[in-house]
Design an enzyme around this catalytic site. Structure first.
Site, PDB file in Angstrom:
ATOM      1  N   ARG A 127       0.874  -1.195   0.000  1.00 46.62           N
ATOM      2  CA  ARG A 127       0.000   0.000   0.000  1.00 46.62           C
ATOM      3  C   ARG A 127       0.898   1.228   0.000  1.00 46.62           C
ATOM      4  O   ARG A 127       1.732   1.390   0.905  1.00 46.62           O
ATOM      5  CB  ARG A 127      -0.912   0.005   1.227  1.00 46.62           C
TER       6      ARG A 127
ATOM      7  N   HIS B 121      -7.522   1.058  -6.305  1.00 44.97           N
ATOM      8  CA  HIS B 121      -7.685   0.148  -5.160  1.00 44.97           C
ATOM      9  C   HIS B 121      -8.335  -1.146  -5.676  1.00 44.97           C
ATOM     10  O   HIS B 121      -9.507  -1.435  -5.389  1.00 44.97           O
ATOM     11  CB  HIS B 121      -8.541   0.826  -4.092  1.00 44.97           C
TER      12      HIS B 121
ATOM     13  N   GLN C 270     -10.120  -3.869  -3.409  1.00 45.99           N
ATOM     14  CA  GLN C 270     -11.432  -3.429  -2.937  1.00 45.99           C
ATOM     15  C   GLN C 270     -12.466  -3.557  -4.049  1.00 45.99           C
ATOM     16  O   GLN C 270     -13.578  -4.057  -3.840  1.00 45.99           O
ATOM     17  CB  GLN C 270     -11.344  -1.970  -2.460  1.00 45.99           C
TER      18      GLN C 270
ATOM     19  N   ASP D  92     -17.173   7.014  -1.106  1.00 41.53           N
ATOM     20  CA  ASP D  92     -15.884   6.844  -0.417  1.00 41.53           C
ATOM     21  C   ASP D  92     -15.654   8.135   0.364  1.00 41.53           C
ATOM     22  O   ASP D  92     -16.365   9.133   0.166  1.00 41.53           O
ATOM     23  CB  ASP D  92     -14.783   6.606  -1.477  1.00 41.53           C
TER      24      ASP D  92
ATOM     25  N   CYS E 290     -16.349   1.517   0.837  1.00 40.50           N
ATOM     26  CA  CYS E 290     -15.161   0.689   1.103  1.00 40.50           C
ATOM     27  C   CYS E 290     -14.745   0.755   2.569  1.00 40.50           C
ATOM     28  O   CYS E 290     -14.042  -0.133   3.046  1.00 40.50           O
ATOM     29  CB  CYS E 290     -14.016   1.139   0.202  1.00 40.50           C
TER      30      CYS E 290
ATOM     31  N   ARG F  61     -13.307  -9.019   1.738  1.00 43.70           N
ATOM     32  CA  ARG F  61     -11.903  -8.700   1.409  1.00 43.70           C
ATOM     33  C   ARG F  61     -11.034  -9.933   1.662  1.00 43.70           C
ATOM     34  O   ARG F  61     -10.164 -10.270   0.883  1.00 43.70           O
ATOM     35  CB  ARG F  61     -11.395  -7.527   2.275  1.00 43.70           C
TER      36      ARG F  61
HETATM   37  N1   CP Z   1     -11.229  -0.288   2.624  1.00 41.65           N
HETATM   38  C1   CP Z   1      -9.932  -0.342   3.022  1.00 41.65           C
HETATM   39  O1   CP Z   1      -9.005  -0.546   2.221  1.00 41.65           O
HETATM   40  O2   CP Z   1      -9.781  -0.169   4.354  1.00 41.65           O
HETATM   41  P1   CP Z   1      -8.416   0.043   5.150  1.00 41.65           P
HETATM   42  O3   CP Z   1      -7.857   1.377   4.739  1.00 41.65           O
HETATM   43  O4   CP Z   1      -8.813  -0.012   6.592  1.00 41.65           O
HETATM   44  O5   CP Z   1      -7.471  -1.061   4.776  1.00 41.65           O
HETATM   45  N1  NVA Z   2      -9.993   6.735  -1.069  1.00 37.65           N
HETATM   46  C1  NVA Z   2      -9.619   6.261   0.235  1.00 37.65           C
HETATM   47  C2  NVA Z   2      -9.824   4.792   0.352  1.00 37.65           C
HETATM   48  C3  NVA Z   2      -9.552   4.220   1.717  1.00 37.65           C
HETATM   49  C4  NVA Z   2      -9.738   2.746   1.769  1.00 37.65           C
HETATM   50  C5  NVA Z   2      -8.177   6.648   0.520  1.00 37.65           C
HETATM   51  O1  NVA Z   2      -7.333   6.522  -0.375  1.00 37.65           O
HETATM   52  O2  NVA Z   2      -7.897   7.102   1.634  1.00 37.65           O
END
Ligand code: CP
Ligand code: NVA
Length: 315
Positions: free
Chosen positions: A101, A128, A131, A231, A271, A299
């Protein structure tokens, strides 16, 4: 070597296979751990915060018989200037795969190119995909009424409304993945939050026709939708724009009134993490149409199927 950096790194046929395996893994979870990652160690490297992704991948690797190695970027030499390429080369000598990530999507691409192991995108500023795949699986479980062989087909032609930050990673994933799976993706957000040139370029590169539309009118996007998605308005890394975004995105809050314009049997999805009272009302989050916790659970199952798929296609 196969990677999963974007939705289109899996063909539609492979997506069907992944969904079928995810369904089987979900059904058998209580009784069986598998050996898909037996004698393997997978690194889970995070440059950003996470609750769901971090825990579901750690548990997922464990349940597939592998060892998850949790890595915080802040604790590593990469945060003191060691190059991405060297990090990838070194970690490839110890590990069998990586889940990452990060901010810049280019880091994932460089890591994948420099290393000699599969890389999975656990969220970048651009996409993402774990997700998105999970969200599609979660809908297909319902629309194909538990028949995994029909999961992918059941998504075709459905209308998805995406409200709020229509330029964020999740929105991009809907633009790209939606085109690949034949969904109609109606985006509604403020002027200036149209899908970027970068995501349109990606569609072209993948030979996909655009199946999205963009409007500033929330009601137009939601009308007739089979699913309404939102989101956070302030994604990780965008904190300096918080005040402005909260003001600009106000008209796109998913509340009961807006959701009532979708089909009567439409689902609400997010998400997570959610900010009740901002992008979605507390009432909608808790409504019978909301399937947010099934999304979160899935997930685990879908990522396990992706991990197993990449492990099978290693060479
Ligand atoms: N939806 C998602 O990716 O959640 P986290 O940021 O908690 O991993
Ligand atoms: N768009 C959000 C998604 C979190 C799972 C972010 O990038 O923070």
């Amino acid at each position: 070597m196969r990677h999963f950096l974007k939705e289109t790194d899996l063909t539609v046929a492979e997506t069907a296979t992944v969904f079928a395996q995810a369904a089987a893994l979900k059904a058998g979870r209580a009784s069986a751990h598998t050996s898909d990652l037996a004698r393997q160690s997978w690194g889970l490297l995070f440059f950003k915060k996470s609750t769901r992704t971090r825990v579901s991948f750690q548990v997922g690797v464990h349940e597939l018989g592998g060892l998850p190695v949790m890595l915080n970027a802040d604790d590593m030499q990469i945060s003191r200037g060691e190059t991405v390429a060297d990090t990838a080369k070194v970690l490839s000598r110890y590990l069998h795969g990586m889940v990452i990530r990060c901010h810049e999507h280019a880091l994932l691409e460089e890591f994948a190119q420099s290393g000699t192991m599969p890389v999975i995108n656990a969220l970048s500023d651009f996409l993402h995909p774990c997700q998105f795949m999970t969200d599609m699986f979660t809908l297909a479980e319902r629309w194909a009424k538990g028949k995994p062989e029909q999961y992918v087909q059941s998504l075709k032609g459905r209308k998805i409304a995406f409200l709020g930050d229509t330029a964020c990673n999740m929105a991009n994933s809907f633009v790209l993945g939606g085109a690949a799976l034949g969904l109609e993706v109606a985006l509604a957000g403020p002027k200036g939050f149209e899908p970027s040139a970068e995501i349109k370029k990606q569609l072209k590169q993948d030979g996909l026709k655009e199946t999205f539309s963009f409007t500033t009118d929330a009601t137009a996007a939601v009308k007739g939708a089979d699913m309404v998605y939102t989101d956070v308005w302030v994604s990780m890394g965008m904190e300096s724009e918080k005040a402005e975004r909260l003001k600009l995105m106000q008209p796109y809050q998913v509340n009961a009134k807006l959701l009532s314009l979708a089909k009567p049997d439409a689902y609400f999805m997010h998400c997570l993490p959610a900010h009740p009272g901002e992008e979605v009302s507390a009432e909608v989050l808790a409504s019978p149409q909301s399937i947010i916790f099934d999304q979160a659970e899935n997930r685990l199952h879908v990522q396990k199927a992706i991990l197993a798929h990449l492990a099978r296609h290693r060479n």
